[in-house]
Write an enzyme that holds these catalytic residues in place. Structure first.
Site, PDB file in Angstrom:
ATOM      1  N   VAL A 131      48.431 -33.204  32.833  1.00 18.40           N
ATOM      2  CA  VAL A 131      49.103 -33.052  31.546  1.00 18.40           C
ATOM      3  C   VAL A 131      48.672 -34.199  30.632  1.00 18.40           C
ATOM      4  O   VAL A 131      48.662 -35.364  31.036  1.00 18.40           O
ATOM      5  CB  VAL A 131      50.639 -33.048  31.713  1.00 18.40           C
ATOM      6  CG1 VAL A 131      51.315 -32.824  30.359  1.00 18.40           C
ATOM      7  CG2 VAL A 131      51.070 -31.971  32.696  1.00 18.40           C
ATOM      8  N   ILE A 190      49.582 -38.115  30.478  1.00 14.67           N
ATOM      9  CA  ILE A 190      50.991 -38.469  30.634  1.00 14.67           C
ATOM     10  C   ILE A 190      51.589 -37.954  31.936  1.00 14.67           C
ATOM     11  O   ILE A 190      52.756 -38.223  32.230  1.00 14.67           O
ATOM     12  CB  ILE A 190      51.830 -37.941  29.451  1.00 14.67           C
ATOM     13  CG1 ILE A 190      51.687 -36.423  29.317  1.00 14.67           C
ATOM     14  CG2 ILE A 190      51.446 -38.639  28.167  1.00 14.67           C
ATOM     15  CD1 ILE A 190      52.564 -35.831  28.225  1.00 14.67           C
ATOM     16  N   GLY A 191      50.828 -37.233  32.748  1.00 12.99           N
ATOM     17  CA  GLY A 191      51.381 -36.746  34.008  1.00 12.99           C
ATOM     18  C   GLY A 191      50.413 -35.820  34.696  1.00 12.99           C
ATOM     19  O   GLY A 191      49.286 -35.586  34.246  1.00 12.99           O
ATOM     20  N   GLY A 192      50.877 -35.285  35.813  1.00 14.51           N
ATOM     21  CA  GLY A 192      50.037 -34.360  36.555  1.00 14.51           C
ATOM     22  C   GLY A 192      50.657 -33.988  37.873  1.00 14.51           C
ATOM     23  O   GLY A 192      51.560 -34.671  38.374  1.00 14.51           O
ATOM     24  N   GLY A 193      50.190 -32.883  38.441  1.00 13.05           N
ATOM     25  CA  GLY A 193      50.684 -32.411  39.724  1.00 13.05           C
ATOM     26  C   GLY A 193      49.542 -31.867  40.552  1.00 13.05           C
ATOM     27  O   GLY A 193      48.367 -32.150  40.302  1.00 13.05           O
ATOM     28  N   GLY A 194      49.897 -31.079  41.552  1.00  9.72           N
ATOM     29  CA  GLY A 194      48.873 -30.556  42.440  1.00  9.72           C
ATOM     30  C   GLY A 194      47.991 -29.513  41.801  1.00  9.72           C
ATOM     31  O   GLY A 194      46.867 -29.285  42.252  1.00  9.72           O
ATOM     32  N   MET A 195      48.460 -28.873  40.753  1.00  4.89           N
ATOM     33  CA  MET A 195      47.708 -27.782  40.153  1.00  4.89           C
ATOM     34  C   MET A 195      47.086 -28.150  38.819  1.00  4.89           C
ATOM     35  O   MET A 195      46.102 -27.535  38.416  1.00  4.89           O
ATOM     36  CB  MET A 195      48.623 -26.566  39.947  1.00  4.89           C
ATOM     37  CG  MET A 195      49.281 -26.072  41.223  1.00  4.89           C
ATOM     38  SD  MET A 195      48.062 -25.670  42.503  1.00  4.89           S
ATOM     39  CE  MET A 195      47.099 -24.434  41.670  1.00  4.89           C
ATOM     40  N   ASP A 224      59.905 -22.785  40.884  1.00  2.00           N
ATOM     41  CA  ASP A 224      59.570 -24.179  41.208  1.00  2.00           C
ATOM     42  C   ASP A 224      60.523 -25.118  40.468  1.00  2.00           C
ATOM     43  O   ASP A 224      60.110 -26.103  39.853  1.00  2.00           O
ATOM     44  CB  ASP A 224      58.121 -24.481  40.832  1.00  2.00           C
ATOM     45  CG  ASP A 224      57.622 -25.771  41.506  1.00  2.00           C
ATOM     46  OD1 ASP A 224      58.246 -26.183  42.513  1.00  2.00           O
ATOM     47  OD2 ASP A 224      56.640 -26.355  41.027  1.00  2.00           O
TER      48      ASP A 224
END
Length: 720
Positions: free
Chosen positions: A24, A16-21, A133
């Protein structure tokens, strides 16, 4: 990962999502039968032991937070090389998606979201946890409107171990605080700076600092001023702009001292008494991070001397190479000493001359506020200072146009002659345009105007009927949409629809056609279709029925009302006159005779014919209306005592075969049993004013009924 079962209980369903680290996933907790969100570290960080250690420690710290505006952390685990955190699953969107869809947001909605974020930060700061953040991507908005802050703890682990990784910048540089950009220790006030940027973006739809690279954006956080939000969105109240200005100060000491203090300001900034407060002012003179222009210093050309001159070195070398007589040696020394003194004296003169030219007198800066720009410029020129042109132009409600209300150097500050002083003058007030309100309900339109700074007491409504707008919707406004207005003083009238105009329907039953038409015209209605029907109960020419609206209903003006008019008795109806023989109770004694009859008319059962006082034998004529399914009957009472009942059948009346009783010879007839359905206990106390038509002993009567039928009686001998 999809389909994988982590920890023996978390069934991964979808990403359902995600970022640089991290990435999700939405997963299902088999043990507790609920959906959860699982954040899984990316593979490139799973071998960094220091990062993993801090990641776990910070995740455990964040798990200690319990607040309705913080995403709850349920579990932290590791399976092989998979490091994950199990969190509360929030159905909805993140704030970044909402900003992209419909920014700028309404002021009250933005303040509501920022207040919940600030409340979450206050709870975290009290537990010694700094987010570091804060950005729209980490703010989740549930379907019920509840704001949830996520990624507590991970931010600290990221910034403490990976901010200097080669070739990457971890974090969100657009929301960095200046101290974060410097790489120094960040604290609670850094979160408040980031929250100020989030509020700025919600209200304007843009970020305060943009650049071609993360480094350029970080430098802008350190050195440049952002464009004030009210210049981008004039609907922002000054009190709300003040919250942004204070939270985004580059000097942390000038920001809010705590999240609780900022939360209090957010909760009160939309109060009517605060909407038009003065703009927050700050002293930038001592701001070390502010961009400064420093003149270049050119090095002076140094002359030849004993410290670096080539001749001096040559002399020493020559002296060392040619040791001559002492006299020659002393002569050369005197020569060189003389030359050195001359050079030193020349250099001293040059230094004195340069100092005399470079030393500038200091003067005190005069007070320039409340002066026009021209007068302030003259005042600066008189003391040897220069006014920067053009001046900064910023609206200030406390000053007229072109009046100085701020100067870059405070009065009585000592500066060098020739220093440029920047002046800020007030401009004419920039008036917003009244928004289009005709698509809103009255309540929503009032909320929009209040959010724009209009006091509720200056908003009124003018209800009007409308065929095009539903009830309660705004039709237009005065002044009209798109007109410039001053929210602080303007009076707004909203034209609100009452729906379609209606009028009560009059009662037409029993009226003639002309009377019905007049009643409808008086009510603003129109007579529509007219039908005719026969009736036993309604007189000829009178209205029997009205439709489609009855008495008491409402309809729009101009609506058509249909009626049915009676044509009188139907053709099969028969009017028949029956002669009733009556006699006094004793000869010559006055006796009251009461007659009750029943026939085919409405309420035809037990109708009072009337009372006659008689003293001799005679016939009384009773007119009946007969129908094929309804015969007639007549009951006679003498001084309240029942005497007799006569039945007149329709068939007999039509054929002229109705039996006619003879006039009694005895004074007092023998009573028979009274009919059970006729009241005989008492007689009317008041005789009718209009008596039935008189008859003579022969019983001859004659009448024409309402339908034109000729009445018949017993003496007609069967003829009609």
């Amino acid at each position: 990962m999809i389909g994988h079962e982590l920890g023996g209980r978390y069934q991964v369903i979808e990403r359902i999502g995600g970022g640089g680290m991290a990435l999700v996933y939405r997963a299902h907790d088999i043990l507790l039968n609920r959906n959860v969100a699982i954040k899984v570290l990316r593979n490139q960080f799973v071998h960094d032991e220091e990062f993993i250690r801090r990641f776990r420690r910070e995740a455990q710290s964040a798990a200690s937070l319990s607040h309705p505006n913080v995403v709850s952390i349920y579990d932290v685990g590791q399976e092989d090389e998979i490091h994950y955190i199990v969190m509360e699953y929030v159905e909805g969107k993140n704030l970044n998606e909402i900003i992209k869809e419909r920014a700028p947001l309404q002021v009250d909605e933005s303040i509501r979201i920022a207040s919940q974020i600030c409340d979450a930060l206050d709870h975290a700061h009290q537990n010694q946890i700094i987010h570091r953040d804060i950005k729209p991507h980490n703010i989740l908005i549930g379907r019920n409107g509840r704001v949830k802050v996520t990624d507590f703890g991970i931010a600290r682990a990221v910034t403490s171990t990976t901010i200097t990784q080669t070739g990457s910048v971890v974090g969100s540089v657009h929301y960095f605080s200046p101290e974060h950009a410097k790489g120094v220790t960040t604290g609670e006030k850094s979160d408040l700076y980031s929250l100020g940027i989030v509020l700025y973006q919600m209200l304007t739809g843009v970020l305060p600092f943009l650049g071609e690279s993360p480094i350029s954006v970080a430098l802008k956080h350190l050195q440049e001023e952002f464009e004030e939000p009210r210049l981008l969105n004039p609907l922002i109240p000054q009190s709300v702009e003040n919250v942004i200005l204070r939270s985004m100060r580059k000097n942390p000491d000038e920001r809010y001292q705590s999240a609780k203090e900022m939360l209090h300001d957010l909760e009160t900034c939309l109060l009517p008494e605060r909407r038009s407060e003065a703009k927050a002012m700050f002293n930038d003179d001592d701001d070390e991070d502010r961009t400064r222009v420093i003149p270049a210093i050119k090095p002076l050309q140094r002359g030849l001397g004993s410290r670096g001159g080539g001749d001096d070195r040559g002399w020493r070398e020559e002296e060392a190479a040619s040791p001559g007589s002492g006299k020659a040696k002393r002569g050369r020394a005197v020569l060189w000493v003389s030359l050195t003194l001359i050079i030193l004296l020349a250099m001293g003169g040059v230094v004195w001359y340069v100092n005399a030219k470079l030393v500038v007198n200091e003067v005190a800066v005069p007070s320039l506020t409340s002066k026009s720009f021209e007068d302030a410029k003259t005042a600066l020129s008189e003391v040897g200072l220069i006014a920067e042109e053009p001046p900064l132009q910023v609206y200030n409600p406390n000053y007229d146009s072109n009046i100085v209300w701020k100067q870059s150097k405070n009065p009585n500050t000592m500066v060098k002659e020739g220093t440029h002083i920047t002046l800020t003058v007030s401009t004419a007030k920039v008036l917003p345009k009244l928004p289009e309100l005709s698509t809103k309900s009255y309540e929503d339109a009032v909320k929009t105007l209040i959010a724009a700074g209009v006091e509720q007491g200056r908003i009124s409504q003018d209800p009007r009927f409308s065929e095009d707008y539903p009830e309660g919707q705004v039709i237009s406004s005065e002044p009209a949409a798109g007109t410039e207005y001053d929210p602080e003083t303007a009076t707004i009238k909203l034209i609100v629809s009452q729906g379609k105009e209606t009028t009560p329907i009059p009662d037409l039953v029993g009226s003639t056609q002309q009377e019905a038409q007049a009643k409808l015209a008086e009510a603003g209605l129109v007579l529509g279709e007219i039908k005719e029907e026969s009736s036993f109960t309604v007189d000829k020419g009178k209205v029997m029925v009205q439709w489609p609206y009855e008495k008491g209903d409402t309809a729009s003006p101009g609506e058509k009302i249909n009626i049915t008019v009676s044509t009188g008795y139907p053709p099969e109806a028969l009017e028949y006159t029956f002669n009733v023989p009556v006699t006094p109770s004793s000869k010559g004694k006055k006796t009251k005779i009461r007659i009750i009859y029943a026939d085919a008319r409405k309420d035809g059962e037990n109708q009072e014919w009337g009372i006659r006082t008689i003293a001799k034998n005679q016939m009384l004529s009773v007119n009946l209306l007969l129908a094929p399914n309804k015969d007639g009957s007549i009951s006679v009472y003498q001084d309240g005592e029942f005497i007799a009942t006569y039945t007149i059948k329709y068939a007999d009346a039509k054929n002229g075969t109705v039996p006619q009783p003879e006039l009694p010879t005895e004074p007092t007839p023998v009573p028979t049993q009274a009919p059970t359905d006729v009241p005989v206990t008492s007689e009317p106390t008041i005789e009718p004013e209009i008596l039935p038509p008189s008859t003579d002993n022969s019983g001859n009567t004659g009448a024409v009924n309402q339908t034109g039928f000729v009445t018949t009686n017993a003496n007609d001998k069967g003829k009609k």
